[in-house]
Enzyme design. Structure first.
Site, PDB file in Angstrom:
ATOM      1  N   TRP A 160      25.781  57.621  23.717  1.00 41.52           N
ATOM      2  CA  TRP A 160      26.403  56.910  24.836  1.00 41.52           C
ATOM      3  C   TRP A 160      26.139  57.651  26.141  1.00 41.52           C
ATOM      4  CZ3 TRP A 160      28.481  57.265  19.982  1.00 41.52           C
ATOM      5  CH2 TRP A 160      28.701  56.039  19.331  1.00 41.52           C
ATOM      6  N   HIS A 174      32.464  52.163  25.526  1.00 37.99           N
ATOM      7  CA  HIS A 174      32.641  51.087  24.541  1.00 37.99           C
ATOM      8  C   HIS A 174      34.129  50.774  24.400  1.00 37.99           C
ATOM      9  CE1 HIS A 174      32.578  54.458  21.194  1.00 37.99           C
ATOM     10  NE2 HIS A 174      33.451  54.681  22.134  1.00 37.99           N
ATOM     11  N   ARG A 200      27.652  52.192  31.108  1.00 33.33           N
ATOM     12  CA  ARG A 200      26.710  53.195  30.580  1.00 33.33           C
ATOM     13  C   ARG A 200      25.789  53.662  31.695  1.00 33.33           C
ATOM     14  NH1 ARG A 200      25.827  51.468  24.582  1.00 33.33           N
ATOM     15  NH2 ARG A 200      28.013  51.093  24.087  1.00 33.33           N
ATOM     16  N   GLN A 214      32.169  44.099  26.283  1.00 27.51           N
ATOM     17  CA  GLN A 214      32.193  44.110  24.827  1.00 27.51           C
ATOM     18  C   GLN A 214      33.468  43.430  24.358  1.00 27.51           C
ATOM     19  OE1 GLN A 214      31.977  48.111  23.219  1.00 27.51           O
ATOM     20  NE2 GLN A 214      29.734  48.022  23.113  1.00 27.51           N
ATOM     21  N   VAL A 257      32.352  54.540  11.745  1.00 23.82           N
ATOM     22  CA  VAL A 257      32.329  53.594  10.623  1.00 23.82           C
ATOM     23  C   VAL A 257      31.484  54.155   9.481  1.00 23.82           C
ATOM     24  CG1 VAL A 257      32.786  51.429  11.837  1.00 23.82           C
ATOM     25  CG2 VAL A 257      30.455  52.340  11.797  1.00 23.82           C
ATOM     26  N   ALA A 311      35.596  47.229  11.764  1.00 20.34           N
ATOM     27  CA  ALA A 311      35.618  47.122  13.225  1.00 20.34           C
ATOM     28  C   ALA A 311      34.242  46.669  13.684  1.00 20.34           C
ATOM     29  CB  ALA A 311      35.959  48.473  13.850  1.00 20.34           C
TER      30      ALA A 311
HETATM   31  N1  PHE Z   1      31.263  50.976  19.865  1.00 22.57           N
HETATM   32  C1  PHE Z   1      29.950  50.662  19.373  1.00 22.57           C
HETATM   33  C2  PHE Z   1      28.974  50.601  20.517  1.00 22.57           C
HETATM   34  O1  PHE Z   1      29.383  50.421  21.617  1.00 22.57           O
HETATM   35  C3  PHE Z   1      29.948  49.372  18.609  1.00 22.57           C
HETATM   36  C4  PHE Z   1      30.758  49.447  17.360  1.00 22.57           C
HETATM   37  C5  PHE Z   1      32.082  49.097  17.366  1.00 22.57           C
HETATM   38  C6  PHE Z   1      30.182  49.867  16.174  1.00 22.57           C
HETATM   39  C7  PHE Z   1      32.837  49.144  16.203  1.00 22.57           C
HETATM   40  C8  PHE Z   1      30.901  49.915  15.021  1.00 22.57           C
HETATM   41  C9  PHE Z   1      32.212  49.571  15.045  1.00 22.57           C
HETATM   42  O2  PHE Z   1      27.789  50.724  20.369  1.00 22.57           O
END
Ligand code: PHE
Length: 343
Positions: A160, A174, A200, A214, A257, A311
């Protein structure tokens, strides 16, 4: 003498009757009333002089004079009603509104396409039983990273490109920045979506913007599996695009995750402009997702032996690009009205 008066009364009546019935407006009618029944009128003079008439004729003349007076009052009354109605009809005639004439186009604005589609997304997930929370646009390093299993100095932070803000805060990279709070503060079953703006610090191109939206989703309960996730996402896409949507799950790494992956959408039957964005592959990556990492559950006080969950974080602009055949994400924040007004 008395016959003369009676004749005169007849004459007054005849003349007044015909004049009054010819009157064309209320002002003239009032003039006629004054002329024929007012204090200085012939008729009133006669009525006043009755006392001077021979007593045996008085009765006849009195009756006749009153009869003429009543008759004229009646005629004036009738004529007034007629004139009032005519006036009303005329007003209605002149004032009528043609409801079939197309309205003048008012230059009022409308919701930005992102807002419209965020509302559609909220609507779809609400009907699936999700509630809605909104992220902080500036949040702590802890919530954006540590609490979702990205500790300090971990190389995963490089995924990120972050705008750092004084005092260990960040412009959220995010909407996963809300995962910890949601899982910690809510009772299971937890079903929450979090639509919000993310940032970003990276170069922009047709698919990337420094500021974008998002929609995070979180589902935590006992016995939740990957199948539930894919089913939920597919149901959402079908509704969002209003047609059957093919989705592709490919494994990917996100620290919060396990297992994790990307979901791509088959654009071949969606839009032409899309092919450009998908770099000719026919698939566009629209979200990251996966089963919530046991460490994330644990940090938020939910026992990973008892609970599981999934998620996702979907890029809202990308979905809109597919839905409306838009080939450059930068248009959304360009402020170009030629673009905005198409929605
Ligand atoms: N937060 C991640 C992103 O911005 C996306 C994501 C959210 C992935 C939840 C897995 C679970 O790239």
């Amino acid at each position: 003498m008395s016959q003369k008066i009676l004749d005169k009364l007849d004459k007054i009546e005849d003349e007044a009757q015909s004049v009054i019935q010819e009157v064309k407006n209320l002002d003239d009618l009032e003039k006629q009333r004054i002329e024929n029944l007012g204090r200085k009128s012939e008729l009133v003079k006669i009525l006043r002089s009755i006392k001077d008439v021979d007593p045996d004729k008085r009765d006849d003349i009195g009756k006749k004079a009153n009869y003429v007076k009543n008759k004229l009052e009646e005629t004036i009354q009738t004529q007034r009603k007629k004139l009032v109605e005519l006036k009303l009809e005329k007003e209605i005639d002149e004032d009528w509104i043609d409801v079939t004439v197309p309205p003048k186009k008012l230059n009022i604005g409308h919701l930005h396409p992102i807002t419209q589609m965020q509302q559609l997304t909220e609507n779809i997930f609400t009907r699936m039983g999700f509630d809605i929370e909104y992220p902080y646009e500036i949040d702590s390093e802890f919530h954006n990273f540590d609490a979702v299993n990205i500790p300090k100095n971990h190389p995963a932070r490089d995924m990120w490109d972050t705008f750092w803000i004084e005092g260990d805060n960040v412009a959220i990279t995010h909407t996963s920045s809300m995962q910890h709070r949601i899982i910690k503060s809510k009772e299971t079953p937890i079903r929450t979506i979090i639509p919000g703006k993310c940032f970003r610090n990276e170069a922009t191109d047709a698919r990337h913007e420094h500021t974008f939206y998002q929609v995070e989703g979180i589902y935590v309960d006992r016995g939740i599996t990957m199948n539930n996730m894919l089913g939920t996402l597919k149901a959402f896409f079908d509704e969002f695009f209003g047609q059957n949507t093919n989705i592709l799950f490919t494994p990917d790494f996100f620290p919060f995750v396990e297992p994790g992956g990307m979901v791509s959408i088959d654009c071949s039957n969606l839009s032409e402009g899309f092919k450009k964005v998908s770099k000719g592959t026919g698939w566009l990556e629209v979200l990251g997702c996966g089963m919530i990492h046991p460490k994330v559950l644990e940090m938020a006080g939910k026992d990973p032996e008892v609970y599981s969950g999934f998620a996702w974080g979907v890029g809202l602009e990308r979905l809109i690009m597919l839905k409306y055949d838009i080939d450059d994400i930068r248009l959304f924040h360009s402020g170009d009205l030629r673009f905005i007004r198409q929605f």
